[in-house]
Design a protein around this motif. Structure first.
Motif, PDB file in Angstrom:
ATOM      1  N   GLU B   9      46.015  16.202  40.260  1.00 19.04           N
ATOM      2  CA  GLU B   9      45.293  17.462  40.127  1.00 19.04           C
ATOM      3  C   GLU B   9      44.194  17.546  41.186  1.00 19.04           C
ATOM      4  OE1 GLU B   9      45.787  19.855  37.797  1.00 19.04           O
ATOM      5  OE2 GLU B   9      43.969  21.058  38.013  1.00 19.04           O
ATOM      6  N   ARG B  13      43.723  20.184  44.289  1.00 14.81           N
ATOM      7  CA  ARG B  13      42.526  21.000  44.496  1.00 14.81           C
ATOM      8  C   ARG B  13      41.951  20.792  45.889  1.00 14.81           C
ATOM      9  NH1 ARG B  13      38.651  20.168  39.574  1.00 14.81           N
ATOM     10  NH2 ARG B  13      37.167  20.978  41.061  1.00 14.81           N
ATOM     11  N   LYS B  16      43.924  22.823  48.198  1.00 10.89           N
ATOM     12  CA  LYS B  16      43.587  24.242  48.101  1.00 10.89           C
ATOM     13  C   LYS B  16      42.279  24.537  48.816  1.00 10.89           C
ATOM     14  CE  LYS B  16      44.738  24.345  43.705  1.00 10.89           C
ATOM     15  NZ  LYS B  16      44.724  24.779  42.321  1.00 10.89           N
ATOM     16  N   ARG B  20      41.406  27.150  51.818  1.00 10.62           N
ATOM     17  CA  ARG B  20      40.469  28.235  51.567  1.00 10.62           C
ATOM     18  C   ARG B  20      39.293  28.174  52.517  1.00 10.62           C
ATOM     19  NH1 ARG B  20      38.982  27.302  46.297  1.00 10.62           N
ATOM     20  NH2 ARG B  20      40.911  28.010  45.345  1.00 10.62           N
ATOM     21  N   VAL B  55      45.942  36.756  39.838  1.00 14.11           N
ATOM     22  CA  VAL B  55      46.386  37.871  38.995  1.00 14.11           C
ATOM     23  C   VAL B  55      45.548  39.122  39.266  1.00 14.11           C
ATOM     24  CG1 VAL B  55      46.519  38.671  36.613  1.00 14.11           C
ATOM     25  CG2 VAL B  55      47.321  36.392  37.191  1.00 14.11           C
ATOM     26  N   ASN B 197      52.172  17.028  32.506  1.00 13.77           N
ATOM     27  CA  ASN B 197      51.102  17.884  32.064  1.00 13.77           C
ATOM     28  C   ASN B 197      50.786  17.473  30.643  1.00 13.77           C
ATOM     29  OD1 ASN B 197      49.727  20.280  31.004  1.00 13.77           O
ATOM     30  ND2 ASN B 197      50.267  21.114  33.007  1.00 13.77           N
TER      31      ASN B 197
ATOM     32  N   ASP C 118      37.341  26.989  41.829  1.00 13.56           N
ATOM     33  CA  ASP C 118      37.053  25.623  42.210  1.00 13.56           C
ATOM     34  C   ASP C 118      35.546  25.400  42.362  1.00 13.56           C
ATOM     35  OD1 ASP C 118      38.453  23.291  42.618  1.00 13.56           O
ATOM     36  OD2 ASP C 118      37.991  23.369  44.762  1.00 13.56           O
ATOM     37  N   LEU C 121      33.970  25.248  39.051  1.00 12.26           N
ATOM     38  CA  LEU C 121      34.114  23.952  38.376  1.00 12.26           C
ATOM     39  C   LEU C 121      33.161  22.919  38.975  1.00 12.26           C
ATOM     40  CD1 LEU C 121      37.983  23.820  37.906  1.00 12.26           C
ATOM     41  CD2 LEU C 121      36.227  24.284  36.189  1.00 12.26           C
ATOM     42  N   ALA C 149      41.109  28.683  39.302  1.00 12.65           N
ATOM     43  CA  ALA C 149      41.342  27.564  40.215  1.00 12.65           C
ATOM     44  C   ALA C 149      42.728  26.968  40.022  1.00 12.65           C
ATOM     45  CB  ALA C 149      40.286  26.486  39.998  1.00 12.65           C
ATOM     46  N   ASP C 150      43.551  27.586  39.187  1.00 10.84           N
ATOM     47  CA  ASP C 150      44.895  27.073  38.973  1.00 10.84           C
ATOM     48  C   ASP C 150      44.835  25.661  38.384  1.00 10.84           C
ATOM     49  OD1 ASP C 150      47.527  27.548  39.000  1.00 10.84           O
ATOM     50  OD2 ASP C 150      47.860  27.114  41.116  1.00 10.84           O
ATOM     51  N   ALA C 151      43.859  25.425  37.527  1.00 12.14           N
ATOM     52  CA  ALA C 151      43.633  24.073  37.017  1.00 12.14           C
ATOM     53  C   ALA C 151      43.943  24.009  35.524  1.00 12.14           C
ATOM     54  CB  ALA C 151      42.189  23.656  37.288  1.00 12.14           C
ATOM     55  N   VAL C 152      45.229  23.952  35.190  1.00 11.31           N
ATOM     56  CA  VAL C 152      45.640  23.962  33.788  1.00 11.31           C
ATOM     57  C   VAL C 152      45.204  22.688  33.079  1.00 11.31           C
ATOM     58  CG1 VAL C 152      47.591  24.089  32.222  1.00 11.31           C
ATOM     59  CG2 VAL C 152      47.610  25.410  34.329  1.00 11.31           C
ATOM     60  N   ASP C 153      45.466  21.564  33.721  1.00 11.79           N
ATOM     61  CA  ASP C 153      45.124  20.288  33.091  1.00 11.79           C
ATOM     62  C   ASP C 153      43.642  20.194  32.779  1.00 11.79           C
ATOM     63  OD1 ASP C 153      47.514  19.096  32.724  1.00 11.79           O
ATOM     64  OD2 ASP C 153      47.591  18.231  34.740  1.00 11.79           O
ATOM     65  N   GLU C 154      42.852  20.587  33.762  1.00 16.58           N
ATOM     66  CA  GLU C 154      41.416  20.518  33.564  1.00 16.58           C
ATOM     67  C   GLU C 154      40.984  21.397  32.402  1.00 16.58           C
ATOM     68  OE1 GLU C 154      39.954  20.533  37.772  1.00 16.58           O
ATOM     69  OE2 GLU C 154      38.058  20.315  36.689  1.00 16.58           O
ATOM     70  N   PHE C 156      42.598  22.022  29.720  1.00 17.65           N
ATOM     71  CA  PHE C 156      42.847  21.303  28.469  1.00 17.65           C
ATOM     72  C   PHE C 156      41.811  20.202  28.260  1.00 17.65           C
ATOM     73  CE2 PHE C 156      46.957  23.402  28.577  1.00 17.65           C
ATOM     74  CZ  PHE C 156      47.129  23.692  27.226  1.00 17.65           C
ATOM     75  N   LEU C 182      46.629  29.747  31.099  1.00 15.41           N
ATOM     76  CA  LEU C 182      48.074  29.562  31.245  1.00 15.41           C
ATOM     77  C   LEU C 182      48.702  30.783  31.935  1.00 15.41           C
ATOM     78  CD1 LEU C 182      48.883  28.034  27.748  1.00 15.41           C
ATOM     79  CD2 LEU C 182      48.892  26.834  29.935  1.00 15.41           C
ATOM     80  N   LYS C 184      47.311  33.072  33.871  1.00 12.55           N
ATOM     81  CA  LYS C 184      46.924  33.236  35.270  1.00 12.55           C
ATOM     82  C   LYS C 184      47.603  32.210  36.160  1.00 12.55           C
ATOM     83  CE  LYS C 184      42.399  35.284  34.494  1.00 12.55           C
ATOM     84  NZ  LYS C 184      40.977  34.931  34.351  1.00 12.55           N
TER      85      LYS C 184
END
Lengths: 447, 605, 380
Positions: B9, B13, B16, B20, B55, B197, C118, C121, C149-154, C156, C182, C184
């Protein structure tokens, strides 16, 4: 009028200001010979009476006379000597400068004017249009609107011409809407201008709508639509209107035939073209102008009949111009006959050694046939003669403004995106040209 | 592959963040002003990965576009949906990846795979960054099209380079697809490599796919091992997701452990079971029962499923349930019941697709029940299902099997008439039957129908020639060869020539083929020569006319004085040029300038 | 304009403008030297949506006595976030003499809303390093940042830590926040799994949220199913006129027939000669566009020639027209010279690719390009 005046003087009738104004107008209307010699004479007479300084209308008539006769400096002197000036005097002088290609002075005068009326604006705009400064014309029109001066129908006609030339369809549409709210909405000249504007912006459908809604039509209305249809490639419709206008009792003139012949050459109607040409020359006794011959050459060239095209050139009474030779060269290209083309071109270049497009056509022709030495020879010759290719530019109207581009232009604000989209397009083009769907075919087969 | 999910993860990041360098703020800002979002770096290559848009990009005009495309999808105008999406790339309202995904998804569910891949490639080229959904759709496409290797290659790229993380669904798709493509080993490997996950792990559905794969490979140990592994991951407790029980039962049955299998059954659907049974879970258990001689239990279970089915809140049966039951009845030899249960699915708001129709008809035909199969075939239209090549092919074959040659041929013709594309072997079987039945004329007419469309091979040509020749119709053989020689897509090679010659020789007409071929060659050469001559002639004529128009150079010297006059005449060149320009703008000269000139004077006067 | 004595505008006038939402006029008054008070600033910060205005108003705050006010500064941060300038927001944040929890939350939300989750966070990490105790509100902001930030795990991890590390009970909004994360991040199917595990019965709102994501991600089947579910729970939600979704060709996922279909035995053997795709391919190849460098009249090498063709003025104009107008609208280009053969060829194909009519008027005639063809019949 001049003779009459001489008689009048002889009969010792004292001429008054009305006489002079009439006279000077007459001089202005014949700026070539009579006016040039007679005008100053009248001026001298007027001067004796002192009318030139004290009488504003006479003085203005003088300014106008000199302006039209191409002696704008004298006009200026008269203007400066005038003790009282009205806006007509100013307008007349501005017009004088415009006519004599002194745009800067005209604009300066315009700015100095104490009060600008609709005529002043119209003069300025029309002056720009006549000299081909369409952007400035449109710009001035915008300023005119800001200044709250109400445009009259003359202004509208000038602005429409500017729209037509610069492809400002958006403004053209706006003006159309504006016109519909004005008293002069049914003015035939305005409608004609609208037809012309729409046709020259490529909106044939709208041009036709304007035409259909007209209460009365003149020959010009028909011609405008006819030529517009033909130039836009709607050949059959153009010819239909050509027939229709005759049914309605209009006798086609030279311009009508230009339209009809253009349409024929566009659609490849060789026989009809020939028929119309004969009708024009034999029956209506209209002596064909070079553009008519141009159409005929084009007609034959497009149909691939080089011989016939050449025969037309042989029989025409004037020298072929570059447009005609261009058509011929295009025909040579389809025949891939560079030998003939060389001949034609060497002649053209002799005739008009400083017209860049001739060289460009020839160089492209060589290149098209793969004769690289020939192409570079032409290029060297151009360099040696110091002839530069006219830079090509393209414009497009987006929203309220017109954007102009030259090749390789990076000055536009959106250059990055423009080039991005071109890259994508070029990729797509290659896909269509080369082998596009190899990878999909695989899947397709085994689905 | 990273040592821990946290690390993975974090790396994503970091990636990314690098991408960016310039936050997408400016482009979002542009969106409001001009509704025109262009890629920041349009020139960057397709291999460089970009962040997908968030989105929130789906707003304003771009949202309107999205809704418009969704409507097109519902109207089933996928061609227009895809085209409009493409055209929007060349506009001030670029489609978002969300809109693109909607189209891709619709193309996938309608089986338009080639279109899907084409659109996908286009948007990548257009720098519309794909998101995880896009990747999932592409994986699914390649796997459905039996290209698992391509799917895996793209997966590797995704893991190594993309700033997008795979979702649990990604792995479901990949593992299911690999199993369906017979790559169970690969699927098991992928399970080990999965970027886990935490929140959605372990995924019983993935274990279900893998266990089904093992069942297919007759690997009962594999099934048990996977089950144990899943249990352990769930801290040794009961597996409450019923989806794995069907495969587990099959594993036991495979080993002959009927008792264990039925214990398993009890555990899953017994009275006090805590196991949650979805329709997929039920179907898999149902299938295990049907295939292993427990049909009565299957009937009971199916009854219970139907009772439980309360859409939309509770979905206990689906199309698969009816397929399984129809197969089960067939296995029992109860074909009428099979048809009946199949027809009942409409009552439970399930609708068959052509695969399920084909499956049932296939079973019927195999058991000599062509008439019943034809009756089922008659139902298809009412259900809005279009028969495909498989449908017609199996009906044709079944007809042949029963000696109904003409009916078989009729199915073939119907298939071709409805725009379907039968395979060459299907055609071969057809003509074979027709010839065998002595229907040479029909065979020939089908040959003529198909030879224009289908690329045939030597065998097919040989077959029809031989058939004609065997019936003494040598002239027709020659006609056929004649037509073949005219068709540029057919290569009449030496092998074929030998065959024809051999047949002709039988009647002592061996040299006729050579004659025919020489004649053809001669005609072609003649036509070519005529063409060339024609072109030359026009050129010559043109040259002569030109020469007449412009006298040669040496003459020009003699007529020097005339030249000079010409030059003088052209002193007024600007005027000439103007009239030339006039040709381009006749209207302006004719109307506008003239008009305004006059009228202006009027105004001033 | 007449020159009557301009009545000196009062603070009351300014306040009135602010209350009426007239930002432009209010700023004009301030430009003339009128000083705003707390209430004016308070209202203006809530109104500004243009960065230019925001900066001006902020400048006036810095010149005023309220400059150090915590609440106003928080509003400035919020304003900059709305104006899509987190750099400015951060500058304010960094220079604030004192901050409260709201300050942090506004910053994190601002980052999240500007696709900079990001950074949000990272700010949260910083917050924890400073031993600030996060609240329920904090986690809503953090979840929002995770979604961005597309951070699903974080997401949770943070969700769990609420209860475990900080003793905060998760509220309904936090669960909804998780669904947003989820949704997004494109974890569409996973939303359903998540909803099934919720410790309470999912409400219509939650299903609606899910349906909305199905719509966003373009899954019509899922959207239909959820809509049916929603209508069964609340019949008033039924959409008036809905186009029924066409049935899919294959229901592979549920048919239980995988591996049984032998369609490949009957279909797509070799390509058909009349294959429409093949035909189209051939047609395209025939009309195919290969850059024709013969038309470039400059002394440049081959590759550069191709580039030059690509950037001919008419193409630049077309490209600009494309990115500035809606799809499928006609473009009109005017060129002062004759269009070159290569561009003519290229624009023909372009008209097909971009699905528009392209009208080019050159100095000789009109070219109406449409669907890969030109009205001039390739004679230019």
């Amino acid at each position: 009028a001049a003779t009459l005046f001489t008689q009048m003087r002889l009969s010792a009738v004292e001429p008054n200001h009305v006489t002079f104004i009439t006279l000077l107008s007459a001089c202005a209307d014949f700026p070539k010979a009579e006016g040039r010699s007679f005008g100053p004479m009248v001026h001298a007479y007027v001067r004796k009476l002192g009318l030139d300084r004290h009488h504003v209308m006479v003085g203005t008539a003088l300014v106008k006379m000199y302006g039209k006769c191409g002696e704008v400096e004298r006009a200026r002197v008269c203007f400066d000597e005038l003790e009282v000036r009205n806006s007509v005097s100013w307008n007349t002088l501005i017009d004088g400068y415009m006519r004599n290609d002194e745009m800067d002075v005209a604009v300066q005068l315009f700015d100095e004017m104490p009060q600008r009326d609709a005529v002043s604006w119209t003069l300025l705009i029309d002056g720009f249009v006549k000299k081909g400064y369409f952007e400035q014309a449109l710009e001035s029109f915008r300023e005119m609107q800001v200044s709250k001066a109400e445009p009259d129908y003359v202004t509208i006609i000038s602005v429409l011409a500017a729209c037509a030339n610069s492809g400002a369809l958006g403004l053209g549409l706006w003006i159309h809407r504006y016109v519909l709210k004005q008293e002069f909405r049914d003015n035939i000249r305005i409608s004609n201008s609208l037809i012309d504007m729409y046709a020259r912006c490529g909106c044939v459908e709208l041009a036709r709508q304007v035409f259909d809604k007209m209460l009365n039509r003149t020959l010009v209305s028909w011609n405008s639509l006819l030529v517009g249809l033909a130039a836009n490639g709607f050949a059959e419709e153009a010819l239909r209107y050509f027939e229709l206008m005759q049914e309605q009792g209009f006798v086609p003139d030279g311009v009508s035939f230009t339209g009809a012949l253009t349409a024929c050459s566009h659609a490849g109607f060789v026989e009809e073209g020939q028929k119309y040409f004969n009708l024009m020359t034999k029956k209506l006794k209209i002596s064909p102008r070079i553009e008519h011959y141009g159409c005929m050459v084009d007609l034959h060239s497009r149909a691939g009949n080089l011989e016939a095209a050449i025969k037309v050139i042989e029989t025409m009474p004037m020298k072929p111009n570059e447009v005609i030779l261009g058509s011929l060269l295009t025909a040579c290209r389809t025949h891939e006959d560079t030998a003939v083309a060389e001949k034609v071109m060497s002649r053209v270049v002799d005739l008009q050694p400083d017209v860049d497009s001739n060289y460009v056509i020839l160089a492209n022709l060589y290149a098209g046939a793969g004769k690289w030495e020939g192409a570079s020879k032409v290029r060297r010759k151009m360099k040696a003669l110091g002839i530069r290719k006219t830079p090509g530019f393209s414009s497009i109207e987006v929203g309220p403004s017109i954007h102009e581009f030259v090749a390789g232009d990076k000055s536009h604000d959106d250059a990055e995106h423009i080039y991005g989209i071109l890259q994508l397009l070029s990729h797509d083009l290659k896909l269509l040209g080369y082998d596009p769907q190899a990878n999909e075919q695989d899947v397709y087969q085994e689905q | 592959s990273f040592s821990s999910p946290e690390e993975a993860e974090a790396e994503r990041r970091r990636r990314k963040r690098r991408l960016r360098i310039e936050p997408p703020l400016s482009s979002a800002h542009r969106a409001q002003q001009q509704q025109s979002q262009q890629p920041k770096k349009p020139s960057q290559g397709a291999n460089e990965f970009k962040l997908p848009e968030p989105v929130s990009a789906l707003s304003g005009n771009r949202l309107n576009l999205h809704n418009r495309i969704l409507t097109l999808i519902r109207e089933n105008d996928l061609a227009e949906a895809a085209l409009y999406t493409r055209h929007s790339v060349y506009s001030n309202c670029r489609p978002t990846i969300y809109t693109v995904n909607a189209v891709l998804n619709a193309q996938l569910r309608q089986g338009k795979f080639a279109d899907l891949l084409s659109l996908h490639r286009f948007i990548i080229q257009a720098n519309i960054a794909p998101n995880v959904i896009t990747h999932n759709l592409v994986f699914q496409t390649y796997l459905t099209c039996r290209k698992p290797d391509t799917a895996m290659e793209i997966y590797k790229q995704l893991i190594n380079d993309a700033p997008v993380a795979p979702s649990p669904t990604t792995y479901r798709i990949l593992i299911e697809g690999l199993v369906n493509n017979g790559m169970v080993e690969k699927a098991l490997e992928l399970k080990e490599e999965m970027v886990v996950n935490e929140a959605f792990s372990p995924d019983p559905l993935i274990y279900h796919y893998l266990m089904v794969g093992c069942v297919k490979n007759n690997d009962a140990d594999g099934v048990f091992k996977l089950y144990e592994e899943l249990k352990q991951k769930l801290d040794g407790g009961v597996v409450t997701d019923g989806v794995v029980y069907g495969a587990l039962m099959k594993g036991y049955f495979m080993r002959g452990m009927e008792k264990e299998a039925m214990d398993c059954y009890e555990e899953a659907v017994g009275e006090n079971s805590k196991v949650k049974m979805s329709a997929i879970a039920y179907n898999s258990v149902l299938d295990a029962l049907c295939k292993n001689g427990k049909f009565d239990e299957a009937l009971n279970l199916f009854e219970r499923m139907l009772l439980e089915h309360k859409p939309p809140t509770r979905l206990a049966v689906n199309l698969g349930s009816f397929n399984v039951m129809a197969d089960g009845y067939c296995l029992q030899g109860r074909f009428k019941d099979a048809i009946e249960v199949f027809r009942k699915m409409g009552d439970y708001r399930c609708s068959p697709d052509n695969a399920s129709f084909n499956n049932l008809m296939d079973q019927l035909c195999k058991n000599g029940l062509l008439a019943d199969a034809e009756e089922v075939y008659g139902d298809m239209d009412g259900k809005g299902v279009k028969p495909d090549e498989y449908t017609f092919g199996l009906l044709m074959d079944a007809c042949f099997h029963e000696g109904r040659i003409d009916d078989g041929a009729a199915y073939f013709r119907k298939m071709v008439d409805s725009g379907l594309r039968p395979d060459l072997p299907v055609y071969d079987r057809l003509v074979d039957q027709l010839v065998k039945a002595g229907k040479i004329d029909e065979a020939k007419s089908f040959y003529e129908l198909m030879v224009k469309k289908l690329r045939m091979n030597n065998e097919s040509y040989k077959f029809i020639m031989k058939a004609l020749s065997d019936h003494g119709r040598l002239n027709e053989v020659l006609q056929l060869v004649d037509a073949m020689l005219d068709d540029e897509s057919i290569d009449v090679n030496e092998e074929l020539q030998e065959i024809v010659k051999g047949e002709l020789n039988k009647e002592g007409r061996g040299d006729e083929l050579d004659k025919l071929m020489e004649e053809k060659a001669r005609l072609k050469a003649e036509a070519k020569a005529r063409e060339i001559e024609e072109a030359e002639a026009t050129k010559r004529r043109a040259k002569i006319s030109i020469a007449n128009l412009f006298p040669p150079k040496n003459k020009e010297v003699e007529t020097g004085s005339a030249e000079e006059n010409d030059a003088n005449a052209n002193e007024a060149a600007p005027a000439a040029a103007e009239s030339a320009a006039g040709e381009d703008q006749p209207i302006e000269k004719a109307t506008v300038s003239g008009d305004s000139e006059d009228s202006k004077d009027e105004v001033r006067a | 304009e007449a020159e009557p004595v301009i009545p000196v505008a009062s603070l009351a006038d300014l306040l009135r403008l602010c209350q009426e939402g007239k930002v432009k006029e209010a700023i004009e008054l301030m430009d003339k030297g009128l000083r705003a008070d707390y209430a004016c600033f308070d209202s203006l910060f809530g109104l500004c949506s243009k960065l230019e205005d925001a900066k001006k108003v902020h400048d006036y705050l810095l010149q005023s006595t309220c400059r150090g006010d915590l609440r106003l500064n928080n509003k400035v941060i919020e304003m900059y976030g709305r104006c899509e300038s987190m750099t400015d927001a951060r500058r304010v944040f960094d220079h604030m003499p004192e901050r409260n929890m709201d300050t942090w939350h506004l910053m994190i939300h601002g980052y999240a809303n500007n696709s900079l989750g990001d950074e949000g966070l990272q700010l949260f990490e910083q917050m924890r390093k400073l031993d600030l105790k996060p609240t329920e509100e904090t986690f809503l902001a953090v979840l929002s940042a995770c979604g961005s930030a597309d951070a699903v795990d974080e997401a949770f991890i943070h969700f769990k830590s609420m209860k475990n590390d900080f003793g905060i009970d998760q509220q309904m909004e936090h669960y909804v926040g998780m669904i947003d994360v989820l949704g997004k991040c494109g974890f569409l199917n996973e939303i359903e799994q998540y909803i099934e595990k919720l410790p309470f019965d999912p409400s219509v709102e939650i299903w609606e949220k899910y349906m909305n994501y199905a719509r966003i991600h373009g899954d019509v089947d899922l959207e239909d199913r959820l809509e049916e579910l929603i209508v069964s729970m609340d019949p008033s939600k039924a959409a008036a006129k809905k186009i029924p979704t066409p049935p899919p060709v294959k229901r592979t996922a549920v048919s239980m027939l995988e591996g049984k279909s032998r369609i490949a035995e009957y279909r797509y053997p070799a390509l058909y000669k009349d294959d429409p795709k093949l035909k189209e391919l051939m047609e395209l190849k025939n009309s195919g566009y290969v850059p024709d460098t013969r038309y470039v009249l400059h002394d440049i090498d081959q590759e550069a020639k191709e580039q030059a063709l690509l950037y001919h003025s008419e193409r630049l104009a077309i490209a600009y027209g494309l990115i500035s107008t809606p799809a499928r609208t006609t473009l009109r280009i005017i060129k002062n010279l004759r269009i070159c053969g290569d561009c003519h060829n290229a624009i023909k194909i372009m008209s097909r690719i971009v699905g528009r009519e392209l009208i080019v008027r050159d100095n000789k005639r009109f070219h109406h390009f449409r669907d890969g063809k030109c009205s001039c019949g390739d004679y230019w």
